[in-house]
Enzyme design. Structure first.
Site, mmCIF file in Angstrom:
data_model
loop_
_atom_site.group_PDB
_atom_site.id
_atom_site.type_symbol
_atom_site.label_atom_id
_atom_site.label_comp_id
_atom_site.label_asym_id
_atom_site.label_seq_id
_atom_site.Cartn_x
_atom_site.Cartn_y
_atom_site.Cartn_z
ATOM 1 N N ASP A 254 0.964 -4.025 3.100
ATOM 2 C CA ASP A 254 -0.090 -3.654 4.043
ATOM 3 C C ASP A 254 0.267 -2.357 4.758
ATOM 4 O OD1 ASP A 254 1.633 -4.569 6.143
ATOM 5 O OD2 ASP A 254 1.031 -6.597 5.560
ATOM 6 N N LYS A 276 -4.537 -4.562 6.538
ATOM 7 C CA LYS A 276 -5.222 -5.374 7.531
ATOM 8 C C LYS A 276 -5.614 -4.489 8.704
ATOM 9 C CE LYS A 276 -2.404 -9.436 6.817
ATOM 10 N NZ LYS A 276 -1.044 -9.530 7.312
ATOM 11 N N MET A 389 1.643 -5.631 19.179
ATOM 12 C CA MET A 389 0.179 -5.519 19.116
ATOM 13 C C MET A 389 -0.427 -5.433 20.517
ATOM 14 S SD MET A 389 -0.463 -8.309 16.098
ATOM 15 C CE MET A 389 0.854 -9.436 16.502
#
Ligand code: SAH
Length: 465
Positions: A254, A276, A389
């Site tokens: 990814d 993603k 995140m």
């Protein structure tokens, strides 16, 4: 690539070396070692050349003519090396060879070379040739010397053993992919260990046993490797990650996996991007789980390469749960997680005797626009909080931490694309972070480190790009 590396069989034709000094002698020795039949053209020869002529290993291979060069000597030659100390003579040889379309090498003059000779490491039939494209022979020699230490002399015997059993293995395992797997496991396992330790008999016995006891179907069994690719810098990969990357048939990766890391995957492997977005949802993850399963069921060795560590905010557990349910063998290889990588490369120790005795990793991912975290556990004295995140939810994070008692001036750092050449570190306070992010617009991935330890960045930062 400026050159095509090839290994030439020089036993058939004839080779001509012009020149009798030290440079010529090195080329002469290389040709002789490779079994060439050489005409040596030089009115006089130096000591090193004389020694080669006297070497019984090369008896009958070298024919010395104490003459000056004349194009007539090119007759029936298949390879020419001009290595005199006279540039004019070398130029004449070069022109004459070119006219007759015979490949020619003018020593130390890459512009006048159809081929160049690398610095050679020889381990029986295993040959490694290193070149810097004519830029720096010293560099090639140094590289070769480093390889000498990496490739023990017993590799030659190992090569011989493999050569000896090649046909037997071919008969036992009919598919190319089965044979590749068989040899890969042999060359990484006890057979190689025994051989490199000089236990030749034991190596051969073990190999024989493996040939008869390994069932061909075992070698067609699919497998999944869930591998942590680390935060970006390819030097941070583990040896195991690299080894599995080198033997995979198909690779799912990814956007967190860096290009430099991807470049280390086996060249023949199929690369499939399953990138993603921040808002990736369940369906997408389920699709990835199924893709891994399907490819493994086809008997492939599937590499699932994930940024950082697969078991830290990587959903690695979910991906292998599907495999476990279907009895597909898998391995998990840890990677350097973003917290470790970014902290080290930003000079921010996550724990420190004077500032923090504990460290927690949390995800700052928003769920329905909100952060669902155990705030009081995050607002603890002498604790470092690392938020993965965390960019999108930064304003709420900052507000909630202060609301639950964190000092507004608690040091906090944003580390953008840590361990890569795009790394940037901003140090601020928990209250000022949201404004800083608006102003500086960090690019994902970015990690947030909160705690007293952040002050140490000023003193300990070492990584600059
Ligand atoms: N499994 C990964 C984390 C995946 S979650 C790991 O162990 O590192 C993705 C988050 O990780 C990003 O939003 C960012 O906060 C962090 N991250 C991953 N790589 C990073 C890097 N090189 N620099 C800064 N943050 C990184």
């Amino acid at each position: 690539m400026e050159y095509l590396p090839v290994f030439l069989n020089v036993r058939q034709g004839r080779s001509l070396v012009v020149g009798g000094g030290d440079v010529a002698s090195r080329k002469l020795a290389l040709l002789a070692r490779a079994g060439a039949r050489v005409t040596l053209l030089a009115p006089e020869i130096g000591n090193s050349t004389r020694k080669i002529l006297a070497n019984p290993d090369y008896a009958g291979q070298i024919h010395w003519l104490p003459c000056r060069f004349d194009p007539a000597y090119l007759h029936a030659q298949t390879l020419v090396i001009a290595a005199t100390n006279d540039v004019n003579v070398n130029a004449v040889v070069y022109q004459a060879a070119k006219q007759r379309r015979i490949p020619v090498n003018v020593a130390d003059d890459p512009a006048h070379c159809d081929f160049i000779l690398g610095s050679v490491l020889e381990r029986g039939s295993v040959l490694v040739s290193v070149t810097s494209g004519g830029q720096s022979p010293v560099l090639s020699r140094q590289l070769r010397a480093r390889l000498e230490t990496l490739i023990p002399p017993a590799y030659g015997q190992l090569g011989q053993l493999v050569g000896h059993y090649r046909n037997k293995v071919k008969q036992r395992f009919t598919e190319t992919s089965q044979r590749r797997r068989f040899w890969e496991s042999v060359l990484q396992g006890p057979v190689a260990d025994h051989m490199l330790a000089g236990r030749t008999r034991l190596a051969e016995d073990t190999l024989n046993r493996l040939i008869s006891e390994t069932r061909p179907s075992e070698l067609s069994q699919g497998e999944v490797y869930l591998v942590g690719a680390g935060p970006g810098d390819p030097d941070l990969l583990t040896f195991k990650a690299l080894r599995l990357m080198q033997q995979a048939d198909v690779v799912f990766y990814d956007r967190l996996v860096s290009q430099e890391v991807l470049a280390l995957v086996r060249k023949e492997a199929e690369l499939i991007y399953v990138g993603k977005q921040r808002s990736w949802h369940f369906k997408r993850q389920e699709e990835i789980n199924l893709l891994l399963l399907e490819h493994a069921q086809q008997g492939k060795r599937v590499l699932r390469l994930k940024g950082g560590d697969p078991f830290i905010f990587g959903r690695g557990g979910e991906e292998i749960a599907t495999l476990a349910a279907e009895n597909i063998p898998f391995q998990v290889v840890p990677g350097v997680t973003a917290a470790s990588g970014c902290a080290s490369y930003a000079g921010i120790p996550l724990t420190h005797r004077d500032y923090a005795q504990s460290c927690v990793f949390v995800t700052g991912q928003l769920k329905a626009g909100e952060l669902d975290l155990n705030w009081s556990s995050l607002v603890q004295p002498r604790q470092t909080v690392v938020v993965y995140m965390g960019l999108a939810g930064l304003p709420e994070l900052s507000a909630q931490l202060q609301h639950h008692g964190m000092a507004a001036d608690m040091p906090a750092a944003l580390v953008q694309q840590g361990t890569t050449e795009n790394q940037r570190v901003w140090v601020s306070t928990i209250a000022d972070l949201p404004d800083l992010a608006i102003r500086e617009k960090p690019i994902a991935p970015t990690l947030l480190i909160i705690g007293e330890v952040v002050q140490l960045h000023q003193q300990l930062a070492w990584f600059s790009v």
